[in-house]
Write a protein that holds these residues in place. Structure first.
Motif, short mmCIF file in Angstrom:
data_model
loop_
_atom_site.label_atom_id
_atom_site.label_comp_id
_atom_site.label_asym_id
_atom_site.label_seq_id
_atom_site.Cartn_x
_atom_site.Cartn_y
_atom_site.Cartn_z
N SER A 50 0.85 -1.20 0.00
CA SER A 50 0.00 0.00 0.00
C SER A 50 0.88 1.24 0.00
O SER A 50 2.11 1.16 0.12
CB SER A 50 -0.93 0.01 1.22
N THR A 51 0.21 2.38 -0.12
CA THR A 51 0.95 3.65 -0.02
C THR A 51 0.77 4.20 1.39
O THR A 51 -0.23 3.92 2.05
CB THR A 51 0.39 4.70 -1.00
N ARG A 57 -5.64 9.48 3.08
CA ARG A 57 -6.06 8.48 2.11
C ARG A 57 -4.87 7.64 1.68
O ARG A 57 -3.78 8.18 1.46
CB ARG A 57 -6.64 9.18 0.89
N SER A 58 -5.08 6.34 1.60
CA SER A 58 -4.05 5.44 1.08
C SER A 58 -4.63 4.60 -0.04
O SER A 58 -5.86 4.48 -0.17
CB SER A 58 -3.54 4.50 2.17
N ARG A 96 -8.06 7.39 6.82
CA ARG A 96 -9.52 7.35 6.97
C ARG A 96 -10.20 6.77 5.74
O ARG A 96 -11.37 6.41 5.79
CB ARG A 96 -10.06 8.77 7.22
N SER A 97 -9.47 6.69 4.63
CA SER A 97 -10.07 6.20 3.40
C SER A 97 -9.02 5.40 2.62
O SER A 97 -7.89 5.85 2.47
CB SER A 97 -10.54 7.40 2.59
N VAL A 98 -9.41 4.20 2.19
CA VAL A 98 -8.49 3.34 1.44
C VAL A 98 -9.13 3.02 0.09
O VAL A 98 -10.30 2.60 0.05
CB VAL A 98 -8.20 2.03 2.19
N MET A 115 -12.65 0.80 -5.87
CA MET A 115 -13.40 0.49 -4.64
C MET A 115 -12.78 1.28 -3.50
O MET A 115 -11.55 1.47 -3.46
CB MET A 115 -13.36 -1.02 -4.33
N THR A 116 -13.61 1.71 -2.58
CA THR A 116 -13.13 2.54 -1.47
C THR A 116 -13.72 2.06 -0.15
O THR A 116 -14.88 1.66 -0.09
CB THR A 116 -13.53 4.02 -1.70
#
Ligand SMILES: CC(C)(COP(=O)(O)OP(=O)(O)OC[C@H]1O[C@@H](n2cnc3c(N)ncnc32)[C@H](O)[C@@H]1OP(=O)(O)O)[C@@H](O)C(=O)NCCC(=O)NCCS
Length: 157
Positions: free
Chosen positions: A68-69, A75-76, A110-112, A153-154
């Protein structure tokens, strides 16, 4: 899965690179990341690459990886996830995802987001079961180049 097997998820090291390259080629045979890209991702984001090690006296064989980042404005992105073909369907993909999502959460993410081939039913099912929601507009045409459509997708953590 045999009860005697010791499967361990840990952060990747530079020594893992050839094994991650192999796993990536097995997971994405028609479009693997080039070696140099995986090296640069591992060098850039060393804390955001996890592997699953099938423990043995010889030091263990790698059975999967997730990449992952680090967070950018909370956000990642999950850039890649792969499990060796012979180890699929045993819960390792879910374990790696759960591990990396927990890792990201405690770092303020908080968001992937991720992208997945729309017809990759097993991956889409895994991500849905983890709470990822597909883009309501459906797959993005030519997202990775001509003919390479991808569904975004998130997950909100
Ligand atoms: C997608 C992938 C990572 C899943 O890893 P895995 O270790 O086999 O998956 P798990 O055993 O942890 O299963 C987790 C969930 O995935 C889904 N799943 C796994 N295999 C499936 C299959 N053959 N058919 C449908 N759903 C499947 C299920 O929702 C499953 O949940 P359940 O066990 O509660 O039913 C693995 O198949 C893989 O490496 N595929 C090639 C690379 C790839 O497509 N990566 C994702 C690209 S975005």
């Amino acid at each position: 899965m045999s009860g005697e097997r010791r499967l361990r998820i840990r952060a990747a090291t530079e020594e893992d690179l050839p094994h991650i390259v192999r796993l990536d080629a097995e997971a994405f045979p028609s479009d693997p990341y080039p070696y140099f890209v995986l090296r640069q991702l591992l060098a850039s984001f060393p804390d955001f690459v996890f592997v699953v090690e099938d423990g043995g006296e010889d030091g263990g064989k790698l059975g999967g990886y997730v990449l992952s980042t680090p967070p950018d404005a909370e956000r990642s992105w999950i850039l890649s996830l792969g499990i060796a073909p012979e180890l699929r369907g045993q819960g390792l993909g879910r374990r790696l995802m759960t591990q990396i999502l927990g890792h990201l959460r405690v770092r303020g993410v908080r968001s992937v987001s991720l992208s997945v081939e729309p017809g990759n039913d097993s991956a889409v099912a895994l991500y849905r079961s983890l709470g990822f929601v597909p883009d309501p507009d459906g797959p993005r045409k030519d997202y990775f180049g001509p003919g390479a459509h991808r569904l975004l997708m998130t997950l909100s953590l």
